[in-house]
Design a protein around this motif. Structure first.
Motif, PDB file in Angstrom:
ATOM      1  N   ALA A  29     -24.347 -15.440 -62.221  1.00  0.00           N
ATOM      2  CA  ALA A  29     -25.381 -14.439 -62.505  1.00  0.00           C
ATOM      3  C   ALA A  29     -26.744 -15.110 -62.659  1.00  0.00           C
ATOM      4  N   LYS A  30     -27.768 -14.523 -62.034  1.00  0.00           N
ATOM      5  CA  LYS A  30     -29.116 -15.078 -62.092  1.00  0.00           C
ATOM      6  C   LYS A  30     -29.991 -14.407 -63.143  1.00  0.00           C
ATOM      7  N   GLY A  31     -29.588 -13.180 -63.559  1.00  0.00           N
ATOM      8  CA  GLY A  31     -30.362 -12.522 -64.595  1.00  0.00           C
ATOM      9  C   GLY A  31     -30.505 -11.030 -64.372  1.00  0.00           C
ATOM     10  N   PHE A  32     -30.912 -10.329 -65.426  1.00  0.00           N
ATOM     11  CA  PHE A  32     -31.043  -8.880 -65.428  1.00  0.00           C
ATOM     12  C   PHE A  32     -32.029  -8.404 -64.366  1.00  0.00           C
ATOM     13  N   VAL A  33     -33.160  -9.090 -64.245  1.00  0.00           N
ATOM     14  CA  VAL A  33     -34.195  -8.708 -63.278  1.00  0.00           C
ATOM     15  C   VAL A  33     -33.997  -9.421 -61.950  1.00  0.00           C
ATOM     16  N   GLU A  34     -33.610 -10.696 -62.012  1.00  0.00           N
ATOM     17  CA  GLU A  34     -33.528 -11.523 -60.799  1.00  0.00           C
ATOM     18  C   GLU A  34     -32.524 -10.977 -59.791  1.00  0.00           C
ATOM     19  N   ASP A  35     -31.415 -10.401 -60.257  1.00  0.00           N
ATOM     20  CA  ASP A  35     -30.387  -9.882 -59.348  1.00  0.00           C
ATOM     21  C   ASP A  35     -30.496  -8.374 -59.130  1.00  0.00           C
ATOM     22  N   ALA A  36     -31.572  -7.753 -59.582  1.00  0.00           N
ATOM     23  CA  ALA A  36     -31.721  -6.301 -59.469  1.00  0.00           C
ATOM     24  C   ALA A  36     -31.865  -5.879 -58.004  1.00  0.00           C
ATOM     25  N   GLU A  37     -31.318  -4.721 -57.682  1.00  0.00           N
ATOM     26  CA  GLU A  37     -31.404  -4.158 -56.330  1.00  0.00           C
ATOM     27  C   GLU A  37     -31.683  -2.669 -56.429  1.00  0.00           C
ATOM     28  N   GLY A  38     -32.480  -2.163 -55.510  1.00  0.00           N
ATOM     29  CA  GLY A  38     -32.780  -0.741 -55.497  1.00  0.00           C
ATOM     30  C   GLY A  38     -32.981  -0.224 -54.087  1.00  0.00           C
ATOM     31  N   THR A  39     -32.352   0.904 -53.769  1.00  0.00           N
ATOM     32  CA  THR A  39     -32.508   1.520 -52.456  1.00  0.00           C
ATOM     33  C   THR A  39     -32.701   3.021 -52.610  1.00  0.00           C
ATOM     34  N   VAL A  40     -33.349   3.619 -51.641  1.00  0.00           N
ATOM     35  CA  VAL A  40     -33.434   5.063 -51.547  1.00  0.00           C
ATOM     36  C   VAL A  40     -33.087   5.447 -50.112  1.00  0.00           C
ATOM     37  N   LEU A  41     -32.206   6.421 -49.979  1.00  0.00           N
ATOM     38  CA  LEU A  41     -31.787   6.900 -48.664  1.00  0.00           C
ATOM     39  C   LEU A  41     -32.399   8.274 -48.432  1.00  0.00           C
ATOM     40  N   PHE A  42     -33.283   8.368 -47.432  1.00  0.00           N
ATOM     41  CA  PHE A  42     -33.869   9.654 -47.051  1.00  0.00           C
ATOM     42  C   PHE A  42     -32.964  10.294 -46.003  1.00  0.00           C
ATOM     43  N   ARG A  43     -32.440  11.460 -46.348  1.00  0.00           N
ATOM     44  CA  ARG A  43     -31.468  12.118 -45.461  1.00  0.00           C
ATOM     45  C   ARG A  43     -31.929  13.522 -45.121  1.00  0.00           C
ATOM     46  N   THR A  44     -31.930  13.816 -43.826  1.00  0.00           N
ATOM     47  CA  THR A  44     -32.128  15.175 -43.328  1.00  0.00           C
ATOM     48  C   THR A  44     -30.784  15.650 -42.796  1.00  0.00           C
ATOM     49  N   GLY A  45     -30.272  16.764 -43.341  1.00  0.00           N
ATOM     50  CA  GLY A  45     -28.924  17.186 -42.983  1.00  0.00           C
ATOM     51  C   GLY A  45     -28.844  18.636 -42.550  1.00  0.00           C
ATOM     52  N   PHE A  46     -27.936  18.893 -41.613  1.00  0.00           N
ATOM     53  CA  PHE A  46     -27.721  20.243 -41.085  1.00  0.00           C
ATOM     54  C   PHE A  46     -26.228  20.425 -40.830  1.00  0.00           C
ATOM     55  N   GLU A  70     -29.842  -0.710 -59.355  1.00  0.00           N
ATOM     56  CA  GLU A  70     -28.911  -1.550 -60.101  1.00  0.00           C
ATOM     57  C   GLU A  70     -29.635  -2.775 -60.647  1.00  0.00           C
ATOM     58  N   SER A  71     -29.523  -3.001 -61.955  1.00  0.00           N
ATOM     59  CA  SER A  71     -30.010  -4.259 -62.502  1.00  0.00           C
ATOM     60  C   SER A  71     -28.995  -5.357 -62.204  1.00  0.00           C
ATOM     61  N   GLY A  72     -29.408  -6.594 -62.396  1.00  0.00           N
ATOM     62  CA  GLY A  72     -28.460  -7.684 -62.347  1.00  0.00           C
ATOM     63  C   GLY A  72     -27.733  -7.784 -63.674  1.00  0.00           C
ATOM     64  N   TYR A  73     -26.938  -8.827 -63.827  1.00  0.00           N
ATOM     65  CA  TYR A  73     -26.261  -9.087 -65.096  1.00  0.00           C
ATOM     66  C   TYR A  73     -27.000 -10.175 -65.864  1.00  0.00           C
ATOM     67  N   THR A  74     -27.074  -9.998 -67.172  1.00  0.00           N
ATOM     68  CA  THR A  74     -27.633 -11.063 -68.002  1.00  0.00           C
ATOM     69  C   THR A  74     -26.729 -12.290 -67.922  1.00  0.00           C
ATOM     70  N   LYS A  75     -27.284 -13.453 -68.199  1.00  0.00           N
ATOM     71  CA  LYS A  75     -26.517 -14.686 -68.160  1.00  0.00           C
ATOM     72  C   LYS A  75     -25.655 -14.819 -69.412  1.00  0.00           C
ATOM     73  N   PRO A 431     -32.635   4.530 -44.607  1.00  0.00           N
ATOM     74  CA  PRO A 431     -32.571   3.774 -45.861  1.00  0.00           C
ATOM     75  C   PRO A 431     -33.821   2.917 -46.063  1.00  0.00           C
ATOM     76  N   VAL A 432     -34.292   2.854 -47.305  1.00  0.00           N
ATOM     77  CA  VAL A 432     -35.444   2.042 -47.656  1.00  0.00           C
ATOM     78  C   VAL A 432     -35.071   1.157 -48.842  1.00  0.00           C
ATOM     79  N   LYS A 433     -35.248  -0.135 -48.676  1.00  0.00           N
ATOM     80  CA  LYS A 433     -34.960  -1.069 -49.763  1.00  0.00           C
ATOM     81  C   LYS A 433     -36.195  -1.181 -50.657  1.00  0.00           C
ATOM     82  N   LEU A 434     -36.036  -0.847 -51.935  1.00  0.00           N
ATOM     83  CA  LEU A 434     -37.149  -0.879 -52.889  1.00  0.00           C
ATOM     84  C   LEU A 434     -37.371  -2.261 -53.458  1.00  0.00           C
TER      85      LEU A 434
END
Length: 435
Positions: A29-46, A70-75, A431-434
């Motif tokens: 684990a690298k840390g709470f902030v260091e391993d954080a990931e965030g995505t948003v998926l824009f979807r148009t559906g029919f 998602e945050s990372g994990y604390t060490k 998909p957009v990686k934040l």
């Protein structure tokens, strides 16, 4: 101590005893902030269901943004973190014939003039979601809160605009290489078109299971579910891939469910005896897939037995907990039903168009037991084309077009299932990686 607590405790004890089996995820684990990931998926559906025989059509169109933060994990020996899942949507057009678990409806009057939820006008815009907290020791994670599940006995419906959310605790352990153990308890279920966080009124669902990768060719798994005042369900799967000459392969797959309903549980329309207190179902499938370069051909046989159909909706989930091959618009899971399928898949990367994939299938079901016919039939022709951008500014964006041509006998359609239907599904995902 409740069953789920015992299972979770067993997983954690096992983690402590054999945590040196192979490399620890938590130690890296690298840390709470260091391993954080965030995505948003824009979807148009029919989704458009053109129903025959004078039945009302269903047609829904909407735009959504689906978040996964998602945050990372604390060490340290034990790492901690948080997560957030959610979505925000608005409808496109009036959606007067909305359905298909796509767009929520306000409280209104049903056909009998009674006030009921889901009978009013469609929402113009809506938002949902929730948070979760997580802890990890070695290669074992425990997560509590709002989650998207991918378990054969309790799966979030992801085939609509937005995912289905469950609230509860889930422990996952991977202390032995190739082995994954799972145990959890969930008390809320929010289906894709619901605003209420427990819109499907889940009482309590306890899950447990294990999957093991013996080697690169052989995998097996088992999962169980105890849904309070509803049912108990068990799932098994075995998958073997055999390498052949000329860069081809043959994959064999067996999967099946055994279900027993609690006495007094809700009765499905797929059982003949509406007063039955001894309902059960077995449904299993065997498939073989031949792969040669970009081409794949699958043959599958599926069979249901017992005094009820599979009736997955009574589990208080969103109708995706049926990990069997003969599952498209129909799941071919009627009482005593037998079904056979032929499927062809083409990966166009072998022809210089990476990211383009085409799947076509035909499924035929027979021997469905109904009140008036013990050999009712159904059939479906399925086609899907999907393209995923491989590079450039639109990398990973995808467009999926799916069409089903479904037909069945009146004896099955009128009392048990949907009418003859032509269905289109069109989904554009960006998909957009934040971070």
């Amino acid at each position: 101590m409740q069953k789920t607590q015992k299972l979770t405790l067993a997983v954690l004890i096992q983690a402590a005893l054999i945590s040196t089996a192979y490399a620890s995820e938590q130690s890296e684990a690298k840390g709470f902030v260091e391993d954080a990931e965030g995505t948003v998926l824009f979807r148009t559906g029919f989704i458009d269901r053109d129903k025959k025989g004078g039945n009302a059509d269903n047609r829904s169109t909407a735009q959504s943004a689906i978040f996964d933060l998602e945050s990372g994990y604390t060490k340290g020996i034990v790492g901690f973190g948080v997560g957030l899942v959610g979505d925000a949507s608005f409808k496109l057009g009036d959606n007067k014939h909305a359905g298909n678990n796509m767009i929520p409806r306000e409280t209104g009057l049903n056909d009998k003039g009674e006030i009921t939820k889901g009978a009013g006008d469609t929402y113009d815009h809506w938002a949902r979601g929730g948070a979760n907290v997580k802890a990890r020791i070695s290669n074992t994670e425990v997560r509590y809160g709002t989650q998207v599940l991918d378990l054969p006995v309790l799966a979030s419906n992801t085939g609509r605009m937005v995912p289905e959310y469950f609230t509860g605790v889930l422990a996952t352990s991977r202390e032995i290489k190739g082995l994954e153990l799972t145990a959890g308890k969930f008390t809320k279920d929010q289906m894709s078109e619901q605003i209420n966080t427990d819109g499907n009124e889940l009482d309590r669902a306890v899950v447990w299971g294990a999957k093991y990768k013996f080697n690169d060719q052989l995998n097996a798994s088992y999962y169980g579910l105890d849904s309070k005042n509803a049912l108990e369900r068990h799932y098994v799967n075995a998958n073997y891939k055999q390498a052949l000459a000329n860069n081809s392969s043959l994959t064999y797959d067996f999967s099946g469910y055994h279900t027993e309903w609690d006495k007094g549980a809700g009765v499905s329309s797929s059982t003949l005896d509406s007063n039955s207190d001894d309902r059960s179902n077995n449904i299993w499938a065997l498939s073989g897939t031949y792969n040669q370069g970009p081409h794949s051909v699958m043959l599958a046989y599926q069979q249901s037995t017992g005094n009820s159909g599979y009736a997955y909706g009574e589990n208080a989930d969103g109708f995706q907990s049926i990990y069997l091959p003969n599952s498209y618009l129909s799941d071919f899971n009627g009482r005593d039903e037998k079904s056979a399928q032929i499927q062809y898949n083409l990966d166009f990367s072998g022809y210089g168009i990476p990211g383009l994939n085409w799947t076509s299938a035909y499924v035929y079901g027979w021997d469905i037991d109904t009140k008036t016919d013990n050999n009712a039939k159904e059939s479906e022709i399925f086609n899907q084309v999907k393209y995923t951008a491989q590079s450039g500014f639109a990398k990973d964006a995808s467009l999926r077009l799916r069409y089903s041509h479904y037909r069945n006998d009146n004896a099955y359609a009128q009392d048990y299932y949907m009418p003859d239907t032509n269905e289109w599904r069109i989904f554009l995902d960006i998909p957009v990686k934040l971070f």
